[in-house]
Design an enzyme around this catalytic site. Sequence first.
Site, mmCIF file in Angstrom:
data_model
loop_
_atom_site.group_PDB
_atom_site.id
_atom_site.type_symbol
_atom_site.label_atom_id
_atom_site.label_comp_id
_atom_site.label_asym_id
_atom_site.label_seq_id
_atom_site.Cartn_x
_atom_site.Cartn_y
_atom_site.Cartn_z
ATOM 1 C CB SER A 214 -8.068 0.201 6.223
ATOM 2 O OG SER A 214 -8.759 1.416 6.363
ATOM 3 C CE LYS B 230 -3.747 1.869 2.964
ATOM 4 N NZ LYS B 230 -4.584 1.520 4.152
ATOM 5 C CB SER C 251 -7.780 3.320 3.269
ATOM 6 O OG SER C 251 -6.894 2.813 4.272
#
Length: 400
Positions: free
Chosen positions: A135, A34, A111
């Site tokens: 997330s 990420k 996210s």
Amino acid sequence: MVTREEIGAFVPGIDVHIEGAAEGPLAGLTFAAKDIFDIAGYVTGCGNPDWARTHGPAAATAPAVQRLLDAGATLVGKTITEELAFSLTGENAHYGAPVNVNAPGRTCGGSSSGSASAVAAGIVDFAIGSDTAGSVRAPASFCGIFGMRPTHGRVAIDNVMPLSPSLDTVGWFARDGGLLGTVGSVLLDPAPKPTAGPFLIAGDAMATVETPVRDALMAAIDTLGDLLGKPETVTVSELAASHGLARWAHVMRTLQGGEAWATHGAWIEQVKPRFGDDIAQRFAAVAGVTAADIAECEPEREAITEHMAGLLAGGAILALPAAPSIAPLRRSPPDVLAKLRGDAQFINCIAGLARLPQVSLPLAEVDGCPMGLGLIAAAGNDRLLLDIAAEISAVQAMAR
């Protein structure tokens, strides 16, 4: 099989490829990270062009990434995140929404949207993300893959953009529960593993989801009987000091919001970044969290932590939804997404506030879309959850 370009999971314009060690438990495997994890020599963009513009290349690689490289895995890209990791829906106003191959037309959740998308699509063997208030857990559920949020503090979060430090964790995704455990063996420092104890169902968390979701999850729980025994339903939030999941969600929302503004407020006020409307509204809202608000919630959090430690003593396992629903449709109206976030807080607050590990298992389906079952264990009992995931995968493989 979709291609890397079609999936839209990777940050455009950043070509990261770092070979892993020649030998190790992850040798020959690929992973993605990420875009809140620092990679030496690359800008960490955090899902926002103005953040990328105002920050230089990272001086060092995040220890979590380095561990995976040293264990033999090859890093093949940085994945899209929602802006500053402060959303759950999976759509970035600047970079779009990665494709959810297991629920076409729906989002991946956030996210850690790009990481979940890339794993679900088979572009990488596994990926790392972060989980503050869901997330990793929500994207794993939405995409029909395994996801792990570890005990808070068990995986080093150095050189990773913070959002709410007392809630932030490094998490990871895989299509196979065995690989999920192997990645865990690399990221987690060794700790004793207890024998699994009582199998519990969070009745109050189950009551927050709609009937089709609850029915699908209860059916999934039934399939775990041979592995974990007959479950007992409990009311998790039955605590005089902070009674009810609505109050628990308020405590988490207050602490997350206050810490998020303390972490990023000065940069936001100075740079005035171009946020998507949803993210701009969320940061504007948390700017109003006061020190008094936080001070009121901190003792409640500690009471919740102590309460959950008692409930999960002796190797107990607690089942609950990994997400409040199936993945939302792409470009859903703001009120639909606001409801999703609010509903998610009722279930994500349990592990988050008490600093507990939680795994998301792809065991259910609603309206043809994946739905994850969450399992929570006591702090430090991460290995217990990962072994359950591996056993489930082994059973699924034999059934195919």
